[in-house]
Design a protein around this motif. Sequence first.
Motif: not given
Lengths: 262, 620, 213
Positions: A131-138, A142-145, A161-165
């Motif tokens: 399971w890959n778990v990802r949080y969007p951060g501050p 969520l960054g683009r995948t 390259s996405d700034p949100h990533a």
Amino acid sequence: MGRLQGLLFALATVALVVLATFYFTRPWLPPLKSDRIAIDHAIWLSLVVTGAVFILTNLLLAYFSWRYQDDGRTRAAYWHHNPRLEWSWTLVTALIMCTFLFKALNLWAAVNAEPPADAMLIEVTGQQFAWNVRYPGPDGMLGRTDHLLASQENPIGLDKSDPHAADDVLLLNQLYLPQDRAVRVQVRSMDVIHSFFLPNFRVKQDALPGMTVQIWFTPKETGDFEIACAEHCGLGHYRMRGQVHVVPVAQFDKALADAAVQ
Amino acid sequence: MTDMAHAPEAHAAEAHAHAEEAFIWKYVFSKNHRVIGIQYYVTAMVMALVAGLLAMLIRLQLAWPQRDWGVLAKLFPMGYDVGGGFGVMRPEFYAMLFTMHGTIMVFFVLSTAPVSGFGNILIPLQAGARDMAFPFLNGLSYWTFFVGCVVILSSFFVGAGAAAGGWTAYPPLSALKGAVPGSETGQTFWIIGMVFFIASFTMGGLNFVTTIINLRTKGLTPLRMPMTLWAMFLVAVLGLLAFPALVAACLMLIFDRHFGTSFFLPTGLVLNNVPLLGPDGKTFLHQGGSPLLWQHLFWFLGHPEVYILMLPALGFTSDILVTFARKPLFGYKSMVGALWAIAGLSFIVWGHHMFVSGMNPYLGMAFAVGTILIAVPSAVKVFNWLATLRGARIRFNTPMLWAVGVVSLFISGGLSGVWLAQSAPDIQLHDTMFVAAHFHLIMAGAALFGVFGATSYWFPKMFGRMMNDTLGKAHFWFTFVTYYGTFFPMHYIGIAGHLRRIYDPYQYEFLKPLQPINQLITISALILGSSQILFFVNFFWSAFAGKKATENPWQANGLEWTTASPPPHGNWPGPIPEVHRWPYEYANPDFPKDHVMQHEPLTAAEMEVKAAEGPSRHEH
Amino acid sequence: MSTEVLRKPSRPGPHRGGEGGGEPGGDGNGRGGPEVFFDPGRFGLWLFLATLSMMFVGFTSAYMVRRLAPDWTPLRPPGLLWINTAVLLLSSATLEAARRRLRGWNPAGVSPWLTATGALGALFVAGQLAAWRVLAARGYFLSGSPHNSFFYMLSGIHGLHLLVGLVWFAVVLVKARRLAYTPGEADGLGMFATYWHFLTGLWIYLLLLLFVL
């Protein structure tokens, strides 16, 4: 031949009723740690109602098979229809079922309702067999995948390259949840169908490739629990196991940061 | 196709000519419904042995997953790691076991033995016909089925082994060759075997429906048909309407697997961290398909299929219950109505297998409605059976034990359906052993017990002999107790969250405490499996050396009991009997006899009553 | 086996058989014969066509769902398809002409029309293969796009059923040449015609589904 067989069948049926009643009323459900108590209530209601029917019909079956055995002398009753009786048990069953239906639909609607606006966003992506778990951060985004970018080092194909990533927090098989705060989980898959199952939280959602499904719930108690894969996903299905850590909201950011460092 | 219009009536005249036929035409490539039925039945039982053996291996694994099974490793070298002197089962072998156990049991055993087996044996006898409508097609359907069996069984020995994507074969797991070893050649064999099975079942269904609609004897109006005949009719209709969807799905799966199409495969598949790219090396090989589409098509068949397994057992049970209760079937019309309702509803409930699949929640609501409603006709059946037993004079011969066993399983398995039908509790219970308990009790158990009951009840019409009653009862008691012992505790571990299809449950902390229950289940399952030896011994011994059966050993009323045991070619040596009444006339105080058979003409007193009631009320 | 059946008087009709001796074979004494509602062969064929239709219902639902996916790129049908369709329609028309000859007590006039039906059917299959080649030459392959996949798969399955129809046609033609069909009724031809017209109708349905709707 005697009346042994009927007696045996009656006794076996009574034994079944006694054992079933005894064991069904044990606390089998994993301890509840989320706000989905309504599901437990629905299960208990089902148990009570179907249990009553189970006991009643089985006792009738046991009694009839013992009581109405052939004596070799008299004939059976010539009794083969009774419209009033037939209609009443049909309607009573229908009524009970409609009650279940009404409750079930309401509960289903509540479970599938829109999440609260302040719900914390988490993404869970299944792959064989993790399971890959990802949080969007501050930044809260969520960054683009892009699955074309997926590789050993970047299993979910995060587009750096996405700034949100940049501030996304990625964990493997570790899911940190804040206590008493709603979380909305976006469930996805890279390859085959998995199923994101949190036994203690009454949460289960298939993870489908090519689709993102969102669910939400509120963790209620702190502690460490397990994530299971509930849909057969290949030979490693049995070990597609993860861990859930529910921490108080105040310690959440630190716990997440510590986990990310590892 | 033109050959389909073979007139069954011609058989009576031809009967003596057939007697001199060579063995191969009489018993191997036979066109006689009874021989074909027995062929189906015996083949299904052989398949049951295989699938049962697979189940035993599954149970051993669940009880003692890391144990060294030296002997088994020698027997199944492909299934066990033997390196370092160990005999531990391989996870991919486990996946093949549950996939093939499910596939073989559902299609090649429990659809085949009751429907194709007893359907062929009983339909012409109960309907008063010389044979099925299309005897040649009937023979062809058996051999098509046989090829399907060979294909399915041989899949264990090809490439990386048999299919391992579950009996539901959900893509992408079943479509991507790299996803699981069984998705290589094994899955192709699975699809081919299924297509043969469906082709055979369709031919059988055409025969069933045509025979029941067209070849019933004079006087056998629909509301005088025995419940078994009703069940067979509805089952055939369900099969004809539902299986084609699976053929369509299987064809699309073949295209996805072998020709690079994307019916079920979405964009962006990444296997083992490597994107699955097309020939250009820049874009994905598969684009925009929907894995959910397979699930919809599969379960559009899959749910009616569940009732294809069960309805014949419900029919057998009604017929057997009445004969041994010596009392008319209670609520005959509502029993027929309930069968129709179950059959009809079965087409609009498939989505209850998909509550947590990611399908639109509104669709989930619609499917929950239909599913919960199906409890009503099911409950009606149970109440009618209970009312049939009230005031009866029950004779507990072997068939009757199986029949009350079906009633018991139908109650136990049916009630848990109410839990699962509610979409929200299903979130917790979906894909757990609770579901395994539910369907093994109601679908597999009721169908299996129905088949055992039917075997002991209609054995005279199959082989002209009686089955041994003592052995039969011993078999029943061992099976009944261990069946419950095996499947009832699965409810508990299911509620506790025990997953299905899991090679080693004790990887999970929360499942570790459940190991003793699993061991108990396994011991029960092993006794269950071994007690089937009693059945096979009884079956073969009785078929060759059992007590000779009379025409009507159980004093039953149906047309099948008006001819010799076993029936001659053409079923009745003389004219086909006419039907004058319903099949459940027992204990009628107006008659000196305890039972009145369907072909006995109305008495003068009955004629008067009938005339007074008018032409519309004629069935009793 | 089939000849003797085909020579039976026409279908017994919806009356309860066994009463009026609707089944000449009966069971030899006119009592207790089966209640025949429809001719079993014809009824069986209709059931089979219903089953076949359900398979295409399955394909249709799959097509509808798949068409909603974002990557749907429509395939432009080659003009040849419309010609093929006309050929198939024509073959159904000549088949009807053949049946008319049979009904009109002109058994000798049957086989020319029947031959035309088979020839047109074969031409249709050839035309479909040609249409596939045209598409392939333009670079539209089976796995190229979902619409391609559906077109190739559905036209292929239809074509296979038509090939089965052509085998049946061969049997029917031989019989017609031997004048095996009783003039005045069209039993054997009737079943074949039902199947053939079904395939014509099915093709038109597929064409509408794939390229018009």
